[in-house]
Design a protein around this motif. Structure first.
Motif, PDB file in Angstrom:
ATOM      1  N   MET A 222       0.972  -1.131   0.007  1.00  0.00           N
ATOM      2  CA  MET A 222       0.101   0.021  -0.065  1.00  0.00           C
ATOM      3  C   MET A 222       0.962   1.185  -0.045  1.00  0.00           C
ATOM      4  O   MET A 222       1.649   1.279   0.646  1.00  0.00           O
ATOM      5  N   ASP A 223       0.531   2.052  -0.933  1.00  0.00           N
ATOM      6  CA  ASP A 223       1.291   3.164  -1.084  1.00  0.00           C
ATOM      7  C   ASP A 223       0.762   4.479  -0.413  1.00  0.00           C
ATOM      8  O   ASP A 223      -0.573   4.423   0.043  1.00  0.00           O
ATOM      9  N   GLU A 224       1.419   5.650  -0.330  1.00  0.00           N
ATOM     10  CA  GLU A 224       0.627   6.917   0.408  1.00  0.00           C
ATOM     11  C   GLU A 224      -0.506   7.251  -0.341  1.00  0.00           C
ATOM     12  O   GLU A 224      -1.497   7.652   0.039  1.00  0.00           O
ATOM     13  N   LYS A 225      -0.548   7.046  -1.897  1.00  0.00           N
ATOM     14  CA  LYS A 225      -1.542   7.718  -2.744  1.00  0.00           C
ATOM     15  C   LYS A 225      -2.850   6.937  -2.333  1.00  0.00           C
ATOM     16  O   LYS A 225      -3.902   7.213  -2.177  1.00  0.00           O
ATOM     17  N   THR A 226      -2.633   5.461  -2.091  1.00  0.00           N
ATOM     18  CA  THR A 226      -3.804   4.529  -1.838  1.00  0.00           C
ATOM     19  C   THR A 226      -4.433   4.749  -0.669  1.00  0.00           C
ATOM     20  O   THR A 226      -5.539   5.080  -0.328  1.00  0.00           O
TER      21      THR A 226
ATOM     22  N   ILE B 182     -17.318   4.597   2.833  1.00  0.00           N
ATOM     23  CA  ILE B 182     -16.780   3.565   3.496  1.00  0.00           C
ATOM     24  C   ILE B 182     -17.004   3.669   5.037  1.00  0.00           C
ATOM     25  O   ILE B 182     -17.120   4.697   5.455  1.00  0.00           O
ATOM     26  N   SER B 183     -17.317   2.347   5.575  1.00  0.00           N
ATOM     27  CA  SER B 183     -17.579   2.543   7.182  1.00  0.00           C
ATOM     28  C   SER B 183     -16.150   2.437   7.911  1.00  0.00           C
ATOM     29  O   SER B 183     -15.278   2.249   7.136  1.00  0.00           O
ATOM     30  N   GLU B 184     -16.169   2.825   9.126  1.00  0.00           N
ATOM     31  CA  GLU B 184     -15.042   2.514   9.750  1.00  0.00           C
ATOM     32  C   GLU B 184     -14.561   1.145   9.830  1.00  0.00           C
ATOM     33  O   GLU B 184     -13.446   1.099   9.732  1.00  0.00           O
ATOM     34  N   ARG B 185     -15.581   0.361   9.715  1.00  0.00           N
ATOM     35  CA  ARG B 185     -15.191  -1.133  10.171  1.00  0.00           C
ATOM     36  C   ARG B 185     -14.631  -1.553   8.625  1.00  0.00           C
ATOM     37  O   ARG B 185     -13.417  -2.170   8.578  1.00  0.00           O
ATOM     38  N   GLU B 186     -15.134  -0.810   7.634  1.00  0.00           N
ATOM     39  CA  GLU B 186     -14.323  -1.472   6.060  1.00  0.00           C
ATOM     40  C   GLU B 186     -12.985  -0.837   6.066  1.00  0.00           C
ATOM     41  O   GLU B 186     -11.945  -1.448   5.512  1.00  0.00           O
ATOM     42  N   PHE B 187     -12.829   0.441   6.760  1.00  0.00           N
ATOM     43  CA  PHE B 187     -11.511   1.167   6.517  1.00  0.00           C
ATOM     44  C   PHE B 187     -10.587   0.465   7.508  1.00  0.00           C
ATOM     45  O   PHE B 187      -9.239   0.156   6.695  1.00  0.00           O
ATOM     46  N   VAL B 188     -10.937  -0.141   8.532  1.00  0.00           N
ATOM     47  CA  VAL B 188     -10.246  -0.834   9.384  1.00  0.00           C
ATOM     48  C   VAL B 188      -9.782  -2.204   8.928  1.00  0.00           C
ATOM     49  O   VAL B 188      -8.645  -2.837   8.688  1.00  0.00           O
ATOM     50  N   ALA B 189     -10.613  -2.753   7.841  1.00  0.00           N
ATOM     51  CA  ALA B 189     -10.365  -4.054   7.173  1.00  0.00           C
ATOM     52  C   ALA B 189      -9.330  -3.712   6.209  1.00  0.00           C
ATOM     53  O   ALA B 189      -8.531  -4.804   6.236  1.00  0.00           O
ATOM     54  N   ARG B 190      -9.449  -2.890   5.624  1.00  0.00           N
ATOM     55  CA  ARG B 190      -8.367  -2.358   4.491  1.00  0.00           C
ATOM     56  C   ARG B 190      -7.058  -2.331   5.094  1.00  0.00           C
ATOM     57  O   ARG B 190      -6.002  -2.755   4.360  1.00  0.00           O
ATOM     58  N   LEU B 191      -6.770  -2.022   6.189  1.00  0.00           N
ATOM     59  CA  LEU B 191      -5.622  -1.619   6.877  1.00  0.00           C
ATOM     60  C   LEU B 191      -5.172  -2.645   7.727  1.00  0.00           C
ATOM     61  O   LEU B 191      -3.991  -2.813   8.292  1.00  0.00           O
ATOM     62  N   ARG B 192      -5.731  -3.870   7.775  1.00  0.00           N
ATOM     63  CA  ARG B 192      -5.579  -4.890   8.720  1.00  0.00           C
ATOM     64  C   ARG B 192      -4.168  -5.620   8.686  1.00  0.00           C
ATOM     65  O   ARG B 192      -3.662  -5.937   9.401  1.00  0.00           O
ATOM     66  N   ASP B 193      -3.919  -5.769   7.316  1.00  0.00           N
ATOM     67  CA  ASP B 193      -2.584  -6.229   7.022  1.00  0.00           C
ATOM     68  C   ASP B 193      -1.309  -5.329   7.149  1.00  0.00           C
ATOM     69  O   ASP B 193      -0.160  -5.893   6.707  1.00  0.00           O
ATOM     70  N   LEU B 194      -1.587  -4.268   7.585  1.00  0.00           N
ATOM     71  CA  LEU B 194      -0.523  -3.514   7.779  1.00  0.00           C
ATOM     72  C   LEU B 194      -0.064  -3.681   9.300  1.00  0.00           C
ATOM     73  O   LEU B 194      -0.700  -3.852   9.937  1.00  0.00           O
ATOM     74  N   PRO B 195       1.332  -3.561   9.434  1.00  0.00           N
ATOM     75  CA  PRO B 195       2.434  -2.999   8.488  1.00  0.00           C
ATOM     76  C   PRO B 195       2.945  -4.301   7.811  1.00  0.00           C
ATOM     77  O   PRO B 195       3.555  -4.030   6.605  1.00  0.00           O
ATOM     78  N   PHE B 196       2.676  -5.757   7.956  1.00  0.00           N
ATOM     79  CA  PHE B 196       3.137  -6.648   7.129  1.00  0.00           C
ATOM     80  C   PHE B 196       1.979  -7.816   7.371  1.00  0.00           C
ATOM     81  O   PHE B 196       1.282  -7.844   8.111  1.00  0.00           O
TER      82      PHE B 196
ATOM     83  N   LEU C  98       0.963  -8.287  -5.165  1.00  0.00           N
ATOM     84  CA  LEU C  98      -0.040  -7.706  -6.324  1.00  0.00           C
ATOM     85  C   LEU C  98      -1.346  -7.372  -5.718  1.00  0.00           C
ATOM     86  O   LEU C  98      -2.022  -6.640  -6.209  1.00  0.00           O
ATOM     87  N   ASP C  99      -1.654  -8.225  -4.874  1.00  0.00           N
ATOM     88  CA  ASP C  99      -2.947  -8.129  -4.261  1.00  0.00           C
ATOM     89  C   ASP C  99      -3.126  -6.948  -3.520  1.00  0.00           C
ATOM     90  O   ASP C  99      -4.437  -6.265  -3.356  1.00  0.00           O
ATOM     91  N   SER C 100      -2.064  -6.209  -3.262  1.00  0.00           N
ATOM     92  CA  SER C 100      -2.251  -5.169  -2.219  1.00  0.00           C
ATOM     93  C   SER C 100      -2.201  -3.823  -3.496  1.00  0.00           C
ATOM     94  O   SER C 100      -2.470  -2.722  -3.150  1.00  0.00           O
ATOM     95  N   GLY C 101      -2.009  -4.144  -4.824  1.00  0.00           N
ATOM     96  CA  GLY C 101      -2.203  -3.170  -5.693  1.00  0.00           C
ATOM     97  C   GLY C 101      -1.137  -2.557  -6.054  1.00  0.00           C
ATOM     98  O   GLY C 101      -0.807  -1.511  -6.922  1.00  0.00           O
ATOM     99  N   ALA C 102      -0.018  -3.131  -5.613  1.00  0.00           N
ATOM    100  CA  ALA C 102       1.413  -2.607  -6.036  1.00  0.00           C
ATOM    101  C   ALA C 102       2.117  -3.018  -7.258  1.00  0.00           C
ATOM    102  O   ALA C 102       1.521  -4.316  -7.588  1.00  0.00           O
ATOM    103  N   ASN C 103       2.972  -2.675  -7.702  1.00  0.00           N
ATOM    104  CA  ASN C 103       3.683  -3.011  -8.993  1.00  0.00           C
ATOM    105  C   ASN C 103       4.734  -4.150  -8.173  1.00  0.00           C
ATOM    106  O   ASN C 103       4.825  -4.198  -7.113  1.00  0.00           O
TER     107      ASN C 103
END
Length: 257
Positions: A1-5, A18-32, A72-77
């Motif tokens: 995940m980059d800064e733009k995303t 998006i809801s707070e729940r969905e926002f947290v879900a998107r960040l769940r795999d950060l930082p690794f 790739l699933d994270s959207g990165a090159n």
């Protein structure tokens, strides 16, 4: 995940798309993301500006493919270095757009074009045998947004070949000099230009070159000011360093936040 995303997620949250729940879900795999055998660093883009790169040496094709899918699933090159044809085939199963750079032994998948950096890098090789390492540097720098030109087979055994290209040397904002044998080309180029020179010793050479050690020591002992040196055959490190130089040029005067 980059800064733009990440900023896009924040805008969606602020606009209540998006809801707070969905926002947290998107960040769940950060930082690794822990795959058991590997911990894929999804925070790398936020910290360093570019996603994690896969060094394929020592990894099985299946493990390479699993790491590639996670990136790739994270959207990165994707950039995978020292990749075999078998590793490429496994990555291509994950994404059919995977491209093998045969000389460089790199596999890339471009999900989005990197932001084009200002200026340009010039990769200079002493001999044709140095091209694979030079290509690794080129592919790396281009994946990070750099514009790269190549100048091949201009080593000190025929110094007139190099001198014919003085304008190209002077036009570059950063130079990568790739040489094996005695590694003298880096010192020569460093004495001709007013630009950063990144020297890459290669393992090309006869017995007393000690698989690149002679070139490494010669480059480290260069009397030309402004020459920095990466490890033997480390085209990736040189390409990354050159891109960082151009990033500084591109962001000069630009707000950091």
């Amino acid at each position: 995940m980059d800064e733009k995303t990440l900023r896009g997620f924040l805008r969606e949250l602020k606009a209540r798309r998006i809801s707070e729940r969905e926002f947290v879900a998107r960040l769940r795999d950060l930082p690794f993301r822990d795959l058991g055998f590997a911990k894929v660093d999804h925070h790398r883009s936020l910290r360093c500006g570019h996603p994690e790169v896969i060094l394929c040496e020592g990894k099985t094709p299946d493990r390479i493919a699993r790491i590639a899918k996670e990136i790739l699933d994270s959207g990165a090159n994707l950039l995978a270095t020292r990749a075999s044809v078998e590793a490429f085939e496994r990555i291509r199963v994950v994404d059919s757009k995977a491209h093998l750079h045969a000389d460089a032994r790199c596999v890339t998948v471009t999900r989005h074009k990197p932001e084009r950096l200002k200026g340009s890098a010039l990769v200079v090789t002493a001999g044709t045998s140095d091209i694979p390492v030079a290509e690794e540097a080129r592919v790396t720098a281009e994946m990070m947004g750099a514009r790269v030109r190549m100048l091949h087979d201009v080593g000190v055994a025929g110094i007139h070949r190099l001198l014919r290209h003085r304008k190209e040397l002077d036009a570059a904002d950063v130079l990568i000099v790739v040489a094996g044998m005695e590694g003298a080309l880096a010192s020569v180029v460093g004495g001709l230009v007013r630009r950063p020179v990144i020297a890459v010793p290669t393992s090309v050479g006869y017995g007393a070159s000690f698989k690149g050690l002679a070139a490494l020591l010669a480059m480290l002992n260069s009397c030309a000011a402004g020459v920095t040196v990466v490890n033997i055959d480390n085209g990736f490190g040189a390409g990354r360093a050159a891109a960082l130089v151009l990033e500084l040029k591109s962001t000069s005067g630009r707000p950091t936040a």
